[in-house]
Design a protein around this motif. Sequence first.
Motif, PDB file in Angstrom:
ATOM      1  N   ALA A  11      49.011  33.944  54.392  1.00  0.00           N
ATOM      2  CA  ALA A  11      49.065  35.585  53.385  1.00  0.00           C
ATOM      3  C   ALA A  11      47.676  35.897  53.254  1.00  0.00           C
ATOM      4  O   ALA A  11      47.455  37.116  52.799  1.00  0.00           O
ATOM      5  CB  ALA A  11      49.492  34.970  52.048  1.00  0.00           C
ATOM      6  N   PHE A  12      46.494  35.135  53.633  1.00  0.00           N
ATOM      7  CA  PHE A  12      45.244  35.629  53.110  1.00  0.00           C
ATOM      8  C   PHE A  12      44.503  35.914  54.509  1.00  0.00           C
ATOM      9  O   PHE A  12      43.196  36.078  54.456  1.00  0.00           O
ATOM     10  CB  PHE A  12      44.645  34.496  52.326  1.00  0.00           C
ATOM     11  CG  PHE A  12      44.764  33.286  53.027  1.00  0.00           C
ATOM     12  CD1 PHE A  12      44.061  32.709  54.129  1.00  0.00           C
ATOM     13  CD2 PHE A  12      45.908  32.280  52.673  1.00  0.00           C
ATOM     14  CE1 PHE A  12      44.276  31.236  54.670  1.00  0.00           C
ATOM     15  CE2 PHE A  12      46.200  31.146  53.281  1.00  0.00           C
ATOM     16  CZ  PHE A  12      45.263  30.602  54.261  1.00  0.00           C
ATOM     17  N   CYS A  13      45.086  35.817  55.505  1.00  0.00           N
ATOM     18  CA  CYS A  13      44.318  35.721  56.930  1.00  0.00           C
ATOM     19  C   CYS A  13      44.505  37.064  57.717  1.00  0.00           C
ATOM     20  O   CYS A  13      45.645  37.577  58.221  1.00  0.00           O
ATOM     21  CB  CYS A  13      44.963  34.635  57.708  1.00  0.00           C
ATOM     22  SG  CYS A  13      43.898  34.378  59.443  1.00  0.00           S
ATOM     23  N   ILE A  68      41.990  30.583  46.123  1.00  0.00           N
ATOM     24  CA  ILE A  68      42.225  31.823  45.855  1.00  0.00           C
ATOM     25  C   ILE A  68      42.722  31.996  44.121  1.00  0.00           C
ATOM     26  O   ILE A  68      43.475  31.440  43.791  1.00  0.00           O
ATOM     27  CB  ILE A  68      43.667  32.194  46.660  1.00  0.00           C
ATOM     28  CG1 ILE A  68      43.423  31.965  48.222  1.00  0.00           C
ATOM     29  CG2 ILE A  68      43.981  33.910  46.450  1.00  0.00           C
ATOM     30  CD1 ILE A  68      44.956  32.137  48.797  1.00  0.00           C
ATOM     31  N   ARG A  69      41.936  32.966  43.941  1.00  0.00           N
ATOM     32  CA  ARG A  69      41.925  33.190  42.497  1.00  0.00           C
ATOM     33  C   ARG A  69      43.387  33.358  41.768  1.00  0.00           C
ATOM     34  O   ARG A  69      44.202  33.994  42.086  1.00  0.00           O
ATOM     35  CB  ARG A  69      41.232  34.263  41.983  1.00  0.00           C
ATOM     36  CG  ARG A  69      41.066  34.530  40.380  1.00  0.00           C
ATOM     37  CD  ARG A  69      40.341  35.731  39.914  1.00  0.00           C
ATOM     38  NE  ARG A  69      39.194  35.888  40.478  1.00  0.00           N
ATOM     39  CZ  ARG A  69      38.417  37.087  40.301  1.00  0.00           C
ATOM     40  NH1 ARG A  69      38.783  38.066  39.836  1.00  0.00           N
ATOM     41  NH2 ARG A  69      36.896  37.011  40.848  1.00  0.00           N
ATOM     42  N   ASP A  70      43.599  32.284  40.579  1.00  0.00           N
ATOM     43  CA  ASP A  70      45.063  32.288  39.921  1.00  0.00           C
ATOM     44  C   ASP A  70      46.105  32.073  40.838  1.00  0.00           C
ATOM     45  O   ASP A  70      47.379  32.225  40.566  1.00  0.00           O
ATOM     46  CB  ASP A  70      44.927  33.802  39.205  1.00  0.00           C
ATOM     47  CG  ASP A  70      44.101  33.944  38.111  1.00  0.00           C
ATOM     48  OD1 ASP A  70      43.539  32.873  37.749  1.00  0.00           O
ATOM     49  OD2 ASP A  70      44.056  35.195  37.981  1.00  0.00           O
ATOM     50  N   THR A 107      39.712  39.956  52.409  1.00  0.00           N
ATOM     51  CA  THR A 107      40.064  40.715  53.594  1.00  0.00           C
ATOM     52  C   THR A 107      41.024  42.108  53.101  1.00  0.00           C
ATOM     53  O   THR A 107      41.672  41.683  52.281  1.00  0.00           O
ATOM     54  CB  THR A 107      40.447  39.826  54.679  1.00  0.00           C
ATOM     55  OG1 THR A 107      41.153  40.660  55.322  1.00  0.00           O
ATOM     56  CG2 THR A 107      41.384  38.889  54.126  1.00  0.00           C
ATOM     57  N   PRO A 108      40.632  43.073  53.677  1.00  0.00           N
ATOM     58  CA  PRO A 108      41.358  44.314  53.624  1.00  0.00           C
ATOM     59  C   PRO A 108      42.858  43.882  53.904  1.00  0.00           C
ATOM     60  O   PRO A 108      43.824  44.583  53.412  1.00  0.00           O
ATOM     61  CB  PRO A 108      40.813  45.311  54.421  1.00  0.00           C
ATOM     62  CG  PRO A 108      39.416  44.814  54.866  1.00  0.00           C
ATOM     63  CD  PRO A 108      39.390  43.260  54.680  1.00  0.00           C
ATOM     64  N   ALA A 109      43.234  42.890  54.631  1.00  0.00           N
ATOM     65  CA  ALA A 109      44.507  42.685  55.155  1.00  0.00           C
ATOM     66  C   ALA A 109      45.313  42.048  53.781  1.00  0.00           C
ATOM     67  O   ALA A 109      46.407  42.090  53.942  1.00  0.00           O
ATOM     68  CB  ALA A 109      44.497  41.596  56.194  1.00  0.00           C
ATOM     69  N   ALA A 110      44.629  41.475  52.940  1.00  0.00           N
ATOM     70  CA  ALA A 110      45.298  41.189  51.755  1.00  0.00           C
ATOM     71  C   ALA A 110      44.084  41.327  50.471  1.00  0.00           C
ATOM     72  O   ALA A 110      43.751  40.607  49.849  1.00  0.00           O
ATOM     73  CB  ALA A 110      45.388  39.537  51.686  1.00  0.00           C
ATOM     74  N   PRO A 111      44.486  42.768  50.125  1.00  0.00           N
ATOM     75  CA  PRO A 111      43.652  43.223  49.137  1.00  0.00           C
ATOM     76  C   PRO A 111      43.651  42.658  47.684  1.00  0.00           C
ATOM     77  O   PRO A 111      42.746  42.782  46.747  1.00  0.00           O
ATOM     78  CB  PRO A 111      43.706  44.722  48.919  1.00  0.00           C
ATOM     79  CG  PRO A 111      44.950  45.053  49.854  1.00  0.00           C
ATOM     80  CD  PRO A 111      45.175  43.738  50.500  1.00  0.00           C
ATOM     81  N   HIS A 112      45.028  42.069  47.482  1.00  0.00           N
ATOM     82  CA  HIS A 112      45.370  41.645  46.172  1.00  0.00           C
ATOM     83  C   HIS A 112      44.857  40.048  45.842  1.00  0.00           C
ATOM     84  O   HIS A 112      44.946  39.804  44.891  1.00  0.00           O
ATOM     85  CB  HIS A 112      46.874  41.609  46.198  1.00  0.00           C
ATOM     86  CG  HIS A 112      47.601  40.832  47.173  1.00  0.00           C
ATOM     87  ND1 HIS A 112      47.669  41.491  48.569  1.00  0.00           N
ATOM     88  CD2 HIS A 112      48.454  39.628  47.167  1.00  0.00           C
ATOM     89  CE1 HIS A 112      48.116  40.471  49.124  1.00  0.00           C
ATOM     90  NE2 HIS A 112      48.529  39.263  48.498  1.00  0.00           N
ATOM     91  N   LEU A 113      44.188  39.524  46.961  1.00  0.00           N
ATOM     92  CA  LEU A 113      43.919  38.332  46.912  1.00  0.00           C
ATOM     93  C   LEU A 113      42.411  38.232  46.683  1.00  0.00           C
ATOM     94  O   LEU A 113      41.490  39.022  47.240  1.00  0.00           O
ATOM     95  CB  LEU A 113      44.337  37.318  47.903  1.00  0.00           C
ATOM     96  CG  LEU A 113      45.761  37.234  48.237  1.00  0.00           C
ATOM     97  CD1 LEU A 113      45.881  36.400  49.438  1.00  0.00           C
ATOM     98  CD2 LEU A 113      46.218  36.643  47.256  1.00  0.00           C
ATOM     99  N   ALA A 114      41.677  37.460  45.471  1.00  0.00           N
ATOM    100  CA  ALA A 114      40.521  37.201  45.071  1.00  0.00           C
ATOM    101  C   ALA A 114      39.933  35.934  45.125  1.00  0.00           C
ATOM    102  O   ALA A 114      40.597  34.884  45.217  1.00  0.00           O
ATOM    103  CB  ALA A 114      40.261  37.911  43.826  1.00  0.00           C
ATOM    104  N   ARG A 115      38.727  35.880  45.228  1.00  0.00           N
ATOM    105  CA  ARG A 115      37.815  34.422  45.064  1.00  0.00           C
ATOM    106  C   ARG A 115      37.760  34.312  43.623  1.00  0.00           C
ATOM    107  O   ARG A 115      37.434  34.872  42.797  1.00  0.00           O
ATOM    108  CB  ARG A 115      36.560  34.878  45.960  1.00  0.00           C
ATOM    109  CG  ARG A 115      35.688  33.697  45.753  1.00  0.00           C
ATOM    110  CD  ARG A 115      34.473  34.120  46.644  1.00  0.00           C
ATOM    111  NE  ARG A 115      34.480  33.821  47.949  1.00  0.00           N
ATOM    112  CZ  ARG A 115      33.392  33.705  48.773  1.00  0.00           C
ATOM    113  NH1 ARG A 115      32.319  33.759  48.541  1.00  0.00           N
ATOM    114  NH2 ARG A 115      33.546  33.749  50.248  1.00  0.00           N
TER     115      ARG A 115
END
Length: 378
Positions: free
Chosen positions: A135-137, A281-283, A313-321
């Motif tokens: 999901a994050f790659c 991945i945050r939260d 990554t712009p591929a998964a903009p909803h995921l944060a550090r």
Amino acid sequence: MTTPTPLRTIRPRRPRQQRPTTLHDLTLAELEQRLVAQGHQPYRARQLFHWAYQQLALDYHAMTVLPKALRQQLAETLPLTTLQLTRTVTSDDGETEKLLFRTVDGEHVETVLMCYPDRTTVCVSCQVGCAVGCAFCATGMTGLIRNLSAGEIVSQVVYAARLARERGRTLTNIVVMGMGEPFQNYDATMKAIAILHDPAGFGLGARRITLSTSGLVPFIDRLAEEPYQVKLAISLHAPDDALRSQLVPINRRYPIAELLAACRRYVAKTGRRISFEYVLIRDVNDQDHHAEALARLLHGLLCHVNLIPLNPTPAAPHLARPTPDRIARFAAILHRHGIPATVRYSRGVDIAAACGQLRAQADAEAAIAATSSTDQHA
Ligand code: SAH
Ligand code: SF4
């Protein structure tokens, strides 16, 4: 009822072009056979291996120890490599260098050279794209375009070793952690390792080579049987099946209990420690209860956890550090339970060196170039 397959494969975007066998595709024995069949002395193979992997030659004409006629014949029939280095990008601190290649069929492959005080590591790709679709790659977003050949994997190392040499360094480690899932291209990856391991050539010790996998259980058992003592890293990323299946879809096929059982068999068989990669991945997977569950899961296993704060990554903009505090707290919980863990920030974030990012950029640039050239022709 059968479990739905989590693997995605998309059609190649371009027609397949015949890819020639290269010198980098051949083991020493195969090269010897080929030369003998063409009427040459078998010892020529060792000379070629020396020039290709110790001198790092990328041109037969530099191999002056070989007769000119043989050099000419090889240049016409057995290219050294089909990878074309199209760009290198250096990080601000100069310690990380990304190499972007074009394959003979017009795909892009990326490789990262990382210079540390005590070692010089190359991170190679084993596929163009990847079918696993984490999901994050960024790599996973495209699906699988194609497998790389052993030669294309070896060539990345040779180019990186040349670049290291230009920096006054010697390449000491290889990690198969670039684009792709090595256990979905097992044979080519293992052949590349065999070629790079051969003392007549590059001669890299197997313990200096790390394979990272999203967890294809049968291949963990297969790797345990291999003669090469390579290191194994497992991309775990979550301590329970519900979450892991969301993040790493192959978990639906090989759930955590099966994966961990394979890891325990691997350690029992080889005596080698396993690394677990855990992208924070945050939260999503960074809470105290996740760390507690992870510690329970890994209890008693000979292992080390690498905590990797997400590279957005712009591929998964909803995921944060996660915040640095949260990252530190997660590590502290593992330590309290006696699980060795290190926080590792990805190298070369400023040059988009995280998995698949450069290639995504190159593809975007190629798409823009194609559009503008179409415009010009219009
Ligand atoms: N397919 C293999 C090897 C390539 S990915 C695997 O998944 O293990 C190498 C590592 O990069 C994996 O641990 C993967 O989870 C990590 N990775 C991928 N995208 C990332 C991102 N955006 N931020 C941080 N790590 C990432
Ligand atoms: Fe494939 Fe690894 Fe990226 Fe997952 S993290 S999509 S397995 S390259």
